[in-house]
Design a protein around this motif. Structure first.
Motif, PDB file in Angstrom:
ATOM      1  N   UNK A 112      -2.501  -0.632   1.759  1.00 10.64           N
ATOM      2  CA  UNK A 112      -1.341  -0.389   0.893  1.00 10.64           C
ATOM      3  C   UNK A 112      -0.754  -1.660   0.284  1.00 10.64           C
ATOM      4  N   UNK A 113      -1.090  -2.825   0.826  1.00 12.28           N
ATOM      5  CA  UNK A 113      -0.521  -4.075   0.302  1.00 12.28           C
ATOM      6  C   UNK A 113      -1.410  -4.744  -0.726  1.00 12.28           C
ATOM      7  N   UNK A 114      -2.558  -4.153  -1.011  1.00  9.56           N
ATOM      8  CA  UNK A 114      -3.484  -4.778  -1.962  1.00  9.56           C
ATOM      9  C   UNK A 114      -3.446  -4.032  -3.279  1.00  9.56           C
ATOM     10  N   UNK A 115      -3.652  -4.790  -4.369  1.00 11.28           N
ATOM     11  CA  UNK A 115      -3.796  -4.138  -5.655  1.00 11.28           C
ATOM     12  C   UNK A 115      -5.169  -3.470  -5.713  1.00 11.28           C
ATOM     13  N   UNK A 152      -5.652   0.280 -14.377  1.00 10.54           N
ATOM     14  CA  UNK A 152      -5.116   0.581 -13.048  1.00 10.54           C
ATOM     15  C   UNK A 152      -5.379  -0.528 -12.032  1.00 10.54           C
ATOM     16  N   UNK A 155      -2.356  -1.924 -10.269  1.00 11.97           N
ATOM     17  CA  UNK A 155      -1.445  -1.046  -9.533  1.00 11.97           C
ATOM     18  C   UNK A 155      -1.722  -1.094  -8.037  1.00 11.97           C
ATOM     19  N   UNK A 156      -0.784  -0.522  -7.292  1.00 11.19           N
ATOM     20  CA  UNK A 156      -0.952  -0.420  -5.842  1.00 11.19           C
ATOM     21  C   UNK A 156      -1.354   1.010  -5.482  1.00 11.19           C
TER      22      UNK A 156
END
Lengths: 329, 316
Positions: A112-115, A152, A155-156
């Motif tokens: 969840x913390x990576x693009x 995209x 985005x996360x």
């Protein structure tokens, strides 16, 4: 059958589920092992989709994890494109690039913390396949391949729906240009309406890139849609392997018949619907002989004593004493 | 059901706007306590960091001191020189406001560095224990348990005493501040290690970590690039609360006379010096450093509490 891409022989995995050492010593307990898989053998030809089906706890995911090297097998060998991976030895780096995995839960499989761009290009960077600029461009291209937008990448994951996330996971799996992808229940966490889209995407990609799939699923309609061959697992053992359509039209093993009878869709099997009887036994102390005999309508004495070996059937193979008695091979 | 393929948005909003729009920022804007605490902390931090620029005098420059100004009460002209000091002066004519600014500087520096030290140590040990599991994990966590059984101040005193035996006299004053940082940091790493270990044990079984393992990513890379960013929330909360505790620990040690040398007084030193004058009527020498310490520690603590609540989705 030509030289298989993946060959699995006698694959066995035991988990140590003993209580802590001190408790064992004080209470004179024995060590306990859970056998997740026992003596599983099958082959997957290049370009086909081999599906493994079975109830919860039948050891489907354990096989998937052993194939990609997440779990070391207790015994048995995995041969990928002629290269043997022995029990206890790690998977060589040259092979790792050639297979990939798609996971069940798209809400857990993307950091969840990576693009999104970083997520997709991670395999490229780990294997050093391209420089940073090219990797970024490749991530954008792959997003378009799986039906998302190239923009995209910035985005996360939380900005996407479940189906879109699974597309991102597929893009990541494709980024190292693998030949073989293990799909562990790729649609079971998705809405029914999205499941078909993801499955069709997987089939299109298979045609486009010549991929070979090992599909793990408990959903027979998914398996029927996707698989060229199907293996049925029961309590860690492969009880039947058959060509995709023929497993549904002429199931051999009593467990396979029981599974098909339980499918709610009447049009699928054309049989009278019957609930699956009984529950899968405790894998720590499996029943002696054929593990299925306590639930089997055809069980007789031999089933309680002797583990059945796989025998050829018209569409594949099945491990059942009752079949052997009726038509000795 | 919306179609699966999204229409690409014309442009993604900027980083600053997203930060302002985030849940955390919203929680902050609607929490008066957090705003007041932040303002107090900011004032104290700015005043201490820029002390050489904004303080009325440099209290440790002997040339700037006038002994005739000694014991001037706050806001009253001195009987001899007629100078007025906002918070009064101490026995040697140092302006209390400047002294406090410089003292807070030392306190904040020691506190922040000690927390940083504890954080780096605790995160590394916690990640390693959580990742490896098994006997490595058990051994590290038993060490942590043993240390947790001793009061933090006792450990800091112990480290301080041992360091004193090793460091030659000539370097003692120079290194005292670093010894203090290590002493406070060593007494504080356990909390970070425990929280990081627990959180990383949860994270390491998630599928995104498995995906990284399938491609054979290096364990260090998985620990620091995949797991660490996902366990930083609770770490930040502990770091904030630890900062308040570290500032108080520093003040306690300095009050006991084992902290920073008198040439670089911190708030704790000022309080120790000031309490000697309380009975004789010069109350301001004690009161103002004490109020500063209280305000700083309380504000940082309240911020930490607020952060814990704001980052905990179950409390929303």
């Amino acid at each position: 059958m030509p030289e298989p891409l993946l060959k699995i022989e006698g694959l066995t995995r035991r988990f140590d589920v003993s209580r802590p050492w001190l408790n064992r010593v004080i209470e004179r307990d024995e060590k306990q092992y859970l056998t997740a898989n026992a003596d599983v053998s099958f082959e997957i030809a290049r370009g086909e989709t081999f599906a493994l089906v079975g109830e919860s706890g039948s050891g489907k995911s354990t096989i998937a994890k052993m194939v990609v090297g997440l779990l070391p097998p207790s015994a048995g060998t995995i041969t990928f494109d002629g290269q043997r991976i022995d029990a206890g030895a790690g998977v060589p780096r040259s092979l790792r690039r050639r297979f990939q995995m798609i996971f069940q839960d798209p809400f857990a499989s993307l950091n969840p913390r990576w693009r999104v761009g970083e997520i997709i290009s991670e395999p490229i960077r780990t294997f050093g396949l391209m420089n940073a600029t090219d990797a970024r461009a490749e991530a954008a291209r792959l997003l378009e391949v799986v039906g998302l937008s190239a923009s995209d990448v910035m985005k996360y994951p939380h900005e996407f729906s479940g189906g879109q996330r699974q597309r991102i996971a597929i893009a990541r799996a494709l980024s190292s240009k693998p030949e073989f992808i293990v799909c562990d229940e790729p649609t079971s966490a998705l809405d029914v309406s999205v499941q078909a889209q993801i499955l069709n995407l997987m089939r299109d990609l298979q045609d486009e890139f010549g991929l070979t799939y090992l599909l793990i699923s408990h959903d027979l309609s998914v398996v029927r849609h996707m698989a060229t061959r199907i293996g049925v697992l029961y309590l860690g053992r492969l009880v039947e392997v058959a060509q995709g359509r023929r497993l549904f039209s002429e199931p051999q093993h009593p467990y396979t018949r029981m599974l098909l009878d339980a499918v709610p869709d009447l049009a699928l099997s054309g049989r009278r619907r019957r609930p699956v009887e009984g529950e899968i036994p405790n894998p720590i102390s499996p029943p002696p002989g054929c593990a299925f005999h306590p639930r089997c309508p055809l069980a007789f004495d031999r089933c309680r004593q002797e583990i059945p070996l796989p025998r050829p059937t018209p569409a594949g193979q099945a491990a059942c004493h009752a079949l052997a008695e009726v038509a000795p091979a | 059901m919306t179609p699966e393929t999204p229409v690409s948005e014309p442009k993604t909003p900027g980083r600053l706007y997203r930060a302002w729009d985030s849940d955390l920022a919203y929680a902050f804007r609607t929490a008066p306590v957090a705003i007041v605490a932040t303002v107090v902390v900011l004032i104290v931090v700015v005043c201490s960091v820029f002390a050489p620029l904004i303080a009325p005098m440099n209290p440790y420059n002997p040339a700037a001191l006038n002994l005739m100004n000694g014991f001037t009460p706050p806001m009253e002209p001195n009987a001899f020189t007629g100078e007025v000091f906002l918070l009064g002066t101490d026995g040697q004519g140092r302006d209390m406001l400047s002294t406090i600014m410089y003292g807070t500087r030392t306190s904040l520096f020691v506190g922040a560095m000690a927390v940083l030290f504890a954080m780096v140590m605790g995160i590394s040990i916690g990640l390693f224990a959580g990742w490896r599991g098994g006997w490595v994990d058990s051994a590290l966590m038993r060490i942590a348990d043993v240390q947790l059984a001793f009061p933090a101040i006792l450990i800091a005193l112990l480290v301080f005493g041992i360091a004193r035996g090793f460091i030659p006299d000539a370097l003692r004053d120079q290194l005292a501040i670093w010894v203090l940082i290590v002493a406070i940091g060593l007494s504080d790493w356990v909390q970070f290690a425990r929280v990081v270990r627990g959180a990383s044990m949860v994270e390491k079984n998630k599928e995104y970590v498995q995906a990284a393992r399938v491609i054979g990513a290096h364990p260090l890379k998985i620990m620091f690039r995949h797991i660490l960013p996902n366990v930083m929330g609770p770490v930040l909360v502990i770091a904030t609360i630890s900062l308040a505790l570290a500032i108080i620990a520093e003040a306690t040690l300095s009050f006991l006379g084992v902290g920073v040398p008198p040439t670089q007084p911190s708030l704790g030193t000022l309080i120790r010096v000031g309490q000697g004058f309380l009975i004789s009527g010069e109350w301001w020498i004690l009161l103002f450093p004490a109020i500063t310490l209280l305000a700083l520690a309380l504000s940082v603590n309240l911020l930490g509490d607020w952060l814990r609540d704001a980052l905990n989705p179950r409390l929303r």
